[in-house]
Scaffold this motif. Structure first.
Motif, PDB file in Angstrom:
ATOM      1  N   THR A  77      -2.527  -3.784  -6.194  1.00 56.17           N
ATOM      2  CA  THR A  77      -2.643  -2.414  -5.698  1.00 56.17           C
ATOM      3  C   THR A  77      -1.924  -1.495  -6.672  1.00 56.17           C
ATOM      4  OG1 THR A  77      -0.669  -2.651  -4.294  1.00 56.17           O
ATOM      5  CG2 THR A  77      -2.817  -3.011  -3.251  1.00 56.17           C
ATOM      6  N   TYR A  78      -2.219  -0.205  -6.557  1.00 57.21           N
ATOM      7  CA  TYR A  78      -1.599   0.789  -7.437  1.00 57.21           C
ATOM      8  C   TYR A  78      -1.270   2.024  -6.616  1.00 57.21           C
ATOM      9  CZ  TYR A  78      -1.229   4.482 -10.957  1.00 57.21           C
ATOM     10  OH  TYR A  78      -0.802   5.543 -11.719  1.00 57.21           O
ATOM     11  N   SER A  79      -0.051   2.541  -6.796  1.00 60.81           N
ATOM     12  CA  SER A  79       0.368   3.778  -6.154  1.00 60.81           C
ATOM     13  C   SER A  79       0.448   4.876  -7.200  1.00 60.81           C
ATOM     14  CB  SER A  79       1.733   3.608  -5.470  1.00 60.81           C
ATOM     15  OG  SER A  79       2.194   4.861  -4.993  1.00 60.81           O
ATOM     16  N   LYS A  80      -0.415   5.875  -7.054  1.00 61.11           N
ATOM     17  CA  LYS A  80      -0.421   6.977  -8.002  1.00 61.11           C
ATOM     18  C   LYS A  80       0.848   7.819  -7.872  1.00 61.11           C
ATOM     19  CE  LYS A  80      -3.625  10.023  -7.343  1.00 61.11           C
ATOM     20  NZ  LYS A  80      -4.965  10.652  -7.289  1.00 61.11           N
ATOM     21  N   ASN A  81       1.392   7.911  -6.662  1.00 61.86           N
ATOM     22  CA  ASN A  81       2.585   8.739  -6.445  1.00 61.86           C
ATOM     23  C   ASN A  81       3.768   8.271  -7.281  1.00 61.86           C
ATOM     24  OD1 ASN A  81       1.264  10.363  -4.594  1.00 61.86           O
ATOM     25  ND2 ASN A  81       1.895   9.131  -2.828  1.00 61.86           N
ATOM     26  N   SER A  82       3.948   6.959  -7.390  1.00 61.09           N
ATOM     27  CA  SER A  82       5.074   6.415  -8.151  1.00 61.09           C
ATOM     28  C   SER A  82       4.648   5.813  -9.485  1.00 61.09           C
ATOM     29  CB  SER A  82       5.796   5.360  -7.324  1.00 61.09           C
ATOM     30  OG  SER A  82       4.925   4.268  -7.068  1.00 61.09           O
ATOM     31  N   ASN A  83       3.331   5.839  -9.766  1.00 61.56           N
ATOM     32  CA  ASN A  83       2.779   5.233 -10.981  1.00 61.56           C
ATOM     33  C   ASN A  83       3.212   3.772 -11.104  1.00 61.56           C
ATOM     34  OD1 ASN A  83       1.198   5.306 -13.314  1.00 61.56           O
ATOM     35  ND2 ASN A  83       2.936   5.821 -14.623  1.00 61.56           N
ATOM     36  N   THR A  84       3.030   3.032 -10.005  1.00 60.89           N
ATOM     37  CA  THR A  84       3.508   1.653  -9.923  1.00 60.89           C
ATOM     38  C   THR A  84       2.378   0.713  -9.536  1.00 60.89           C
ATOM     39  OG1 THR A  84       5.705   2.431  -9.240  1.00 60.89           O
ATOM     40  CG2 THR A  84       5.180   0.112  -8.811  1.00 60.89           C
TER      41      THR A  84
ATOM     42  N   TYR B 251       4.950 -14.763  -4.952  1.00 63.33           N
ATOM     43  CA  TYR B 251       5.916 -13.699  -4.716  1.00 63.33           C
ATOM     44  C   TYR B 251       5.298 -12.359  -5.104  1.00 63.33           C
ATOM     45  CZ  TYR B 251       9.259 -17.573  -4.589  1.00 63.33           C
ATOM     46  OH  TYR B 251       9.899 -18.737  -4.302  1.00 63.33           O
ATOM     47  N   MET B 252       5.798 -11.301  -4.461  1.00 65.01           N
ATOM     48  CA  MET B 252       5.346  -9.958  -4.818  1.00 65.01           C
ATOM     49  C   MET B 252       6.176  -9.412  -5.976  1.00 65.01           C
ATOM     50  SD  MET B 252       2.760  -9.229  -2.969  1.00 65.01           S
ATOM     51  CE  MET B 252       2.601  -7.507  -3.422  1.00 65.01           C
ATOM     52  N   TYR B 253       5.500  -8.755  -6.894  1.00 66.50           N
ATOM     53  CA  TYR B 253       6.137  -8.103  -8.034  1.00 66.50           C
ATOM     54  C   TYR B 253       5.630  -6.672  -8.130  1.00 66.50           C
ATOM     55  CZ  TYR B 253       8.068 -12.410 -10.040  1.00 66.50           C
ATOM     56  OH  TYR B 253       8.779 -13.557 -10.272  1.00 66.50           O
ATOM     57  N   LYS B 254       6.376  -5.843  -8.851  1.00 65.53           N
ATOM     58  CA  LYS B 254       5.918  -4.504  -9.176  1.00 65.53           C
ATOM     59  C   LYS B 254       6.231  -4.197 -10.625  1.00 65.53           C
ATOM     60  CE  LYS B 254      10.115  -2.128  -7.519  1.00 65.53           C
ATOM     61  NZ  LYS B 254      10.621  -1.078  -6.583  1.00 65.53           N
ATOM     62  N   ALA B 255       5.514  -3.220 -11.160  1.00 62.49           N
ATOM     63  CA  ALA B 255       5.717  -2.814 -12.557  1.00 62.49           C
ATOM     64  C   ALA B 255       5.376  -1.330 -12.676  1.00 62.49           C
ATOM     65  CB  ALA B 255       4.842  -3.626 -13.492  1.00 62.49           C
ATOM     66  N   LYS B 256       6.294  -0.561 -13.251  1.00 59.90           N
ATOM     67  CA  LYS B 256       6.048   0.854 -13.537  1.00 59.90           C
ATOM     68  C   LYS B 256       5.158   0.973 -14.761  1.00 59.90           C
ATOM     69  CE  LYS B 256       8.816   3.461 -10.784  1.00 59.90           C
ATOM     70  NZ  LYS B 256       8.406   4.718 -10.088  1.00 59.90           N
ATOM     71  N   LEU B 257       4.197   1.860 -14.714  1.00 60.67           N
ATOM     72  CA  LEU B 257       3.327   2.106 -15.855  1.00 60.67           C
ATOM     73  C   LEU B 257       3.862   3.279 -16.679  1.00 60.67           C
ATOM     74  CD1 LEU B 257      -0.249   1.633 -14.408  1.00 60.67           C
ATOM     75  CD2 LEU B 257       1.286  -0.031 -15.438  1.00 60.67           C
TER      76      LEU B 257
ATOM     77  N   TYR C 236       0.835  -1.195   0.000  1.00 63.97           N
ATOM     78  CA  TYR C 236       0.000   0.000   0.000  1.00 63.97           C
ATOM     79  C   TYR C 236       0.871   1.245   0.000  1.00 63.97           C
ATOM     80  CZ  TYR C 236      -3.604   3.269   1.675  1.00 63.97           C
ATOM     81  OH  TYR C 236      -4.471   4.330   1.818  1.00 63.97           O
ATOM     82  N   GLN C 237       0.602   2.146  -0.948  1.00 62.52           N
ATOM     83  CA  GLN C 237       1.310   3.432  -1.033  1.00 62.52           C
ATOM     84  C   GLN C 237       2.834   3.272  -1.025  1.00 62.52           C
ATOM     85  OE1 GLN C 237      -0.271   6.118  -1.798  1.00 62.52           O
ATOM     86  NE2 GLN C 237      -2.299   5.203  -1.568  1.00 62.52           N
ATOM     87  N   ASP C 238       3.323   2.272  -1.722  1.00 60.89           N
ATOM     88  CA  ASP C 238       4.759   2.023  -1.947  1.00 60.89           C
ATOM     89  C   ASP C 238       5.529   1.582  -0.705  1.00 60.89           C
ATOM     90  OD1 ASP C 238       4.836   2.831  -4.765  1.00 60.89           O
ATOM     91  OD2 ASP C 238       4.645   4.889  -4.041  1.00 60.89           O
ATOM     92  N   SER C 239       4.988   1.761   0.484  1.00 58.68           N
ATOM     93  CA  SER C 239       5.836   1.615   1.669  1.00 58.68           C
ATOM     94  C   SER C 239       5.256   0.760   2.782  1.00 58.68           C
ATOM     95  CB  SER C 239       6.149   3.013   2.244  1.00 58.68           C
ATOM     96  OG  SER C 239       4.948   3.675   2.609  1.00 58.68           O
ATOM     97  N   VAL C 240       4.032   0.256   2.637  1.00 61.63           N
ATOM     98  CA  VAL C 240       3.415  -0.536   3.707  1.00 61.63           C
ATOM     99  C   VAL C 240       3.046  -1.911   3.164  1.00 61.63           C
ATOM    100  CG1 VAL C 240       1.498  -0.720   5.336  1.00 61.63           C
ATOM    101  CG2 VAL C 240       2.531   1.519   4.875  1.00 61.63           C
ATOM    102  N   LEU C 241       3.580  -2.952   3.799  1.00 62.84           N
ATOM    103  CA  LEU C 241       3.227  -4.317   3.460  1.00 62.84           C
ATOM    104  C   LEU C 241       2.070  -4.768   4.345  1.00 62.84           C
ATOM    105  CD1 LEU C 241       3.840  -7.064   2.023  1.00 62.84           C
ATOM    106  CD2 LEU C 241       5.318  -7.579   3.990  1.00 62.84           C
ATOM    107  N   ILE C 242       1.032  -5.295   3.714  1.00 63.28           N
ATOM    108  CA  ILE C 242      -0.118  -5.842   4.430  1.00 63.28           C
ATOM    109  C   ILE C 242      -0.052  -7.360   4.316  1.00 63.28           C
ATOM    110  CG2 ILE C 242      -2.631  -5.882   4.611  1.00 63.28           C
ATOM    111  CD1 ILE C 242      -2.515  -3.240   2.886  1.00 63.28           C
TER     112      ILE C 242
END
Length: 387
Positions: free
Chosen positions: A361-368, A381-387, A65-71
Motif C-alpha cells: 500500500t502507499y500513503s500519499k499524505n506521508s509519501n510512505t 512482518y510489516m515494513y515501511k519505507a519513505k520515498l 491503509y492511510q498510515d493509521s488503519v491495519l487490515i
C-alpha cells in the motif's frame, strides 16, 4: 474479446521511459522498455513495524491503509481473530470493525482471497462470491457497514479480479491465451475478461458452447493482475509470467502494450495430468509482475525480473532446499516499479533482496510505502519505507 457488449454495461456502472514506441494497426501503442533507458533504481530504506502478535498469527494478509488503519484478512480460520476481516486503529489499538464469519451461509465466506486496490479490499471466495469491500465506508461506519456480496453465476471461475466500484467486478478468464500453443488454437477466441454486476450477471454472457474442446487452464503461464481507476477511465493488467503490461479504457479497448525489458520467449507444454499448460522446465520459467496497488495517481507493482529461471531437480526430502534456492534467486532480481495510469514507468525501487510477501500500500499524505516481507526466520512482518 467481445468488448462491444461492455459499453452498455459500463453505463450501469513523465513520458514512457524506453526507446521504441509505435502504433499497432493505428489502434494502440506498443512501448518497448529497454534496460539502458529505465529509471535509475532507488534502494528503499526499510523500517520494521511492530504489531501485536494476535494480528500476525496464522494464515493471513496484512495491509496498512492511510498510515493509521491495519487490515487483517484471514484466509479461512479466523483464529485468533473472530472474523475473516478485521480493521484496527493503529493510533489507539481499538478494533474499528470485524466482518464475515467463516462458513457456507449467504453472508459467510468459505475462504477469502483478496487484492487491495485504492480504497477497496476486493475479496473472492472460491464458492463464487465477490466482495467489493469499501475501506472508507468500513472506517466510517464500523460494524454497521454491511458490504455487498455478489453471488456470481460460476464457481471457481477466475484467478484474478478487481472491483470498479461497489457494484461491478472485472475478472480474468483462466482459459484465455493470446499466444500460440499446439492444441490450444481456439483459446484466443475466448473472452479475455468477464464483468460481474451487482446482481451477479456475467458480461459478456458466459456460453458453455464457447468452451467445447477447451480443457486446459492457462493461468499458470498467462495470469494477469489488475488495477482499475474509474475516474481516469483506466484498467492496467500486469502479466505474472510474461514481460508485458497492457493499458485499457473501461470499455476494454486496448490503448497501450508495454513490453520488456526482458524478451517474451517462454516455452510451454501441455500437462494432461494437471489439466493445464505449464512451462518447459528445461528451458526455464519467467517471473515478472505481481501484487499491484493503485491509488488515484499511480500504481506500484513488484517486478521479479527473473528470465528463464531453471528450478533445481530435487527429491521430496530436499523440497525445502529447492524452495529456499528459488526464493533467494528470484528475490535477488526483484524491483518495485511505479507506473502512472497511462502506463508510463516513472520510478523503480530495490527491496535489497528481501522477499515481498504482499500487502503493498502507499500513503500519499506521508509519501510512505507499506508492505509485508518474509524474513529469514520464515515469518512475515510489516515494513515501511519513505520515498
Amino acid at each position: 474479446m467481445r468488448t462491444k457488449h461492455l459499453a452498455a454495461a459500463m453505463l450501469m456502472l513523465a513520458a514512457v521511459v524506453g526507446c521504441n514506441s509505435e502504433k499497432q494497426n493505428g489502434q494502440y501503442e506498443i512501448v518497448t522498455l529497454q534496460e539502458e533507458n529505465l529509471p535509475p533504481v532507488q534502494t528503499l530504506q526499510l523500517e520494521k513495524i511492530d504489531l501485536p502478535e494476535d494480528y500476525t498469527m496464522g494464515r493471513n494478509s496484512l495491509y496498512i491503509y492511510q498510515d493509521s488503519v491495519l487490515i487483517v484478512r484471514k484466509f479461512q480460520n479466523p483464529f485468533p481473530m473472530k472474523k475473516m476481516v478485521t480493521l484496527v486503529n493503529l493510533n489507539n489499538g481499538e478494533i474499528i470493525g470485524e466482518y464475515f464469519t467463516n462458513g457456507r451461509g449467504p453472508r459467510e465466506l468459505l475462504a477469502s482471497y483478496a487484492n487491495l486496490n485504492y480504497n477497496h479490499l476486493d475479496i473472492m471466495c472460491p464458492s463464487g462470491k465477490l466482495v467489493p469491500f469499501n475501506l472508507d465506508s468500513a472506517i466510517m461506519y464500523g460494524n454497521d457497514y454491511t458490504p455487498d456480496i455478489i453471488r456470481t453465476e460460476r464457481d471457481n471461475f477466475t484467478s484474478e479480479w478487481c472491483s470498479v466500484d461497489d457494484t461491478m467486478f472485472l475478472t480474468g478468464n483462466d482459459y484465455y491465451f493470446d499466444g500460440v500453443i499446439d492444441g490450444c488454437e481456439s483459446y484466443t477466441k475466448l473472452p479475455e475478461f468477464y464483468w460481474f454486476t451487482k446482481s451477479g450477471r456475467c458480461i459478456p454472457e458466459y456460453n458453455a458452447s464457447d468452451y467445447i474442446g477447451v480443457k486446459y487452464k492457462m493461468d499458470d503461464i498467462s495470469r494477469e493482475y489488475f488495477s482499475i481507476n474509474k475516474q481516469k477511465n483506466r484498467v492496467i493488467c500486469f502479466n505474472a509470467y510474461r514481460p508485458y503490461a497492457k493499458v485499457f479504457d473501461l470499455d476494454l479497448n486496448l490503448i497501450k502494450r508495454i513490453n520488456g525489458p526482458e524478451p517474451d520467449d517462454g516455452k510451454y507444454r501441455i500437462n494432461d495430468f494437471m489439466g493445464g499448460v505449464w512451462w518447459n522446465e528445461s528451458y526455464g520459467r519467467n517471473f515478472y509482475y505481481r501484487s499491484p496497488y493503485g491509488d488515484d495517481e499511480s500504481i506500484f507493482v513488484l517486478n521479479e525480473r527473473t528470465h528463464r529461471f531453471v528450478e533445481k531437480k530435487v527429491d521430496i526430502q530436499h523440497i525445502q532446499e529447492s524452495i529456499d534456492y528459488m526464493t533467494k534467486t528470484v528475490d535477488a532480481n526483484a524491483e518495485l516499479f511505479r507506473f502512472d495510469w497511462d502506463g508510463n514507468l516513472i520510478a523503480r525501487y530495490s527491496l535489497g533482496g528481501k522477499h515481498l510477501y504482499g500487502g503493498i500500500t502507499y500513503s500519499k499524505n506521508s509519501n510512505t510505502l507499506y508492505f509485508c516481507i518474509l524474513d529469514d526466520d520464515g515469518e512475515s512482518y510489516m515494513y515501511k519505507a519513505k520515498l
